[in-house]
Design a protein around this motif. Sequence first.
Motif, short mmCIF file in Angstrom:
data_model
loop_
_atom_site.label_atom_id
_atom_site.label_comp_id
_atom_site.label_asym_id
_atom_site.label_seq_id
_atom_site.Cartn_x
_atom_site.Cartn_y
_atom_site.Cartn_z
N ALA A 20 -76.00 43.58 -48.29
CA ALA A 20 -76.43 44.25 -47.06
C ALA A 20 -76.83 43.24 -46.00
O ALA A 20 -77.21 42.11 -46.30
N THR A 21 -76.76 43.68 -44.75
CA THR A 21 -77.24 42.87 -43.64
C THR A 21 -78.75 43.07 -43.50
O THR A 21 -79.26 44.17 -43.74
N GLU A 22 -79.46 42.02 -43.17
CA GLU A 22 -80.91 42.10 -43.00
C GLU A 22 -81.27 42.63 -41.61
O GLU A 22 -82.32 43.21 -41.43
N THR A 23 -80.38 42.40 -40.65
CA THR A 23 -80.66 42.79 -39.27
C THR A 23 -79.54 43.67 -38.74
O THR A 23 -78.42 43.64 -39.24
N GLY A 24 -79.84 44.43 -37.71
CA GLY A 24 -78.82 45.20 -37.04
C GLY A 24 -78.08 44.33 -36.04
O GLY A 24 -78.49 43.23 -35.73
N GLY A 25 -76.96 44.84 -35.56
CA GLY A 25 -76.17 44.11 -34.57
C GLY A 25 -74.71 44.49 -34.67
O GLY A 25 -74.36 45.56 -35.15
N THR A 26 -73.87 43.56 -34.25
CA THR A 26 -72.42 43.76 -34.28
C THR A 26 -71.79 42.71 -35.18
O THR A 26 -72.17 41.54 -35.13
N VAL A 27 -70.84 43.13 -35.99
CA VAL A 27 -70.13 42.20 -36.87
C VAL A 27 -69.23 41.33 -35.99
O VAL A 27 -68.25 41.80 -35.45
N LYS A 28 -69.60 40.07 -35.85
CA LYS A 28 -68.82 39.14 -35.03
C LYS A 28 -67.60 38.63 -35.80
O LYS A 28 -66.52 38.52 -35.26
N GLU A 29 -67.83 38.34 -37.10
CA GLU A 29 -66.74 37.76 -37.89
C GLU A 29 -66.94 38.06 -39.37
O GLU A 29 -68.05 37.96 -39.88
N LEU A 30 -65.87 38.43 -40.04
CA LEU A 30 -65.86 38.55 -41.50
C LEU A 30 -65.16 37.31 -42.04
O LEU A 30 -64.05 37.00 -41.63
N LYS A 31 -65.83 36.60 -42.92
CA LYS A 31 -65.30 35.35 -43.46
C LYS A 31 -64.50 35.54 -44.74
O LYS A 31 -63.98 34.58 -45.29
#
Length: 70
Positions: A42-53
């Motif tokens: 899971a992500t710890e913070t909200g926001g926008t996914v800039k890049e999937l590695k």
Amino acid sequence: MTEIKASMAGSVWKLTVGTGEKVEPDQDIVILESMKMEIPIATETGGTVKELKVTEGDFVNEADVIAIIE
């Protein structure tokens, strides 16, 4: 910018978000498969996914960067 890292080694079983998607804190973004168990990351913070590695089927080691959230 937040880097989401793998908590353990395993294969990327499923991506639950895509690049450009908005995410909420504690939202699962990737599910890893390790030792026949499914481990959500899971992500710890909200926001926008800039890049999937990673892509589905990739192998990751513990602490590898999986995604970048802005």
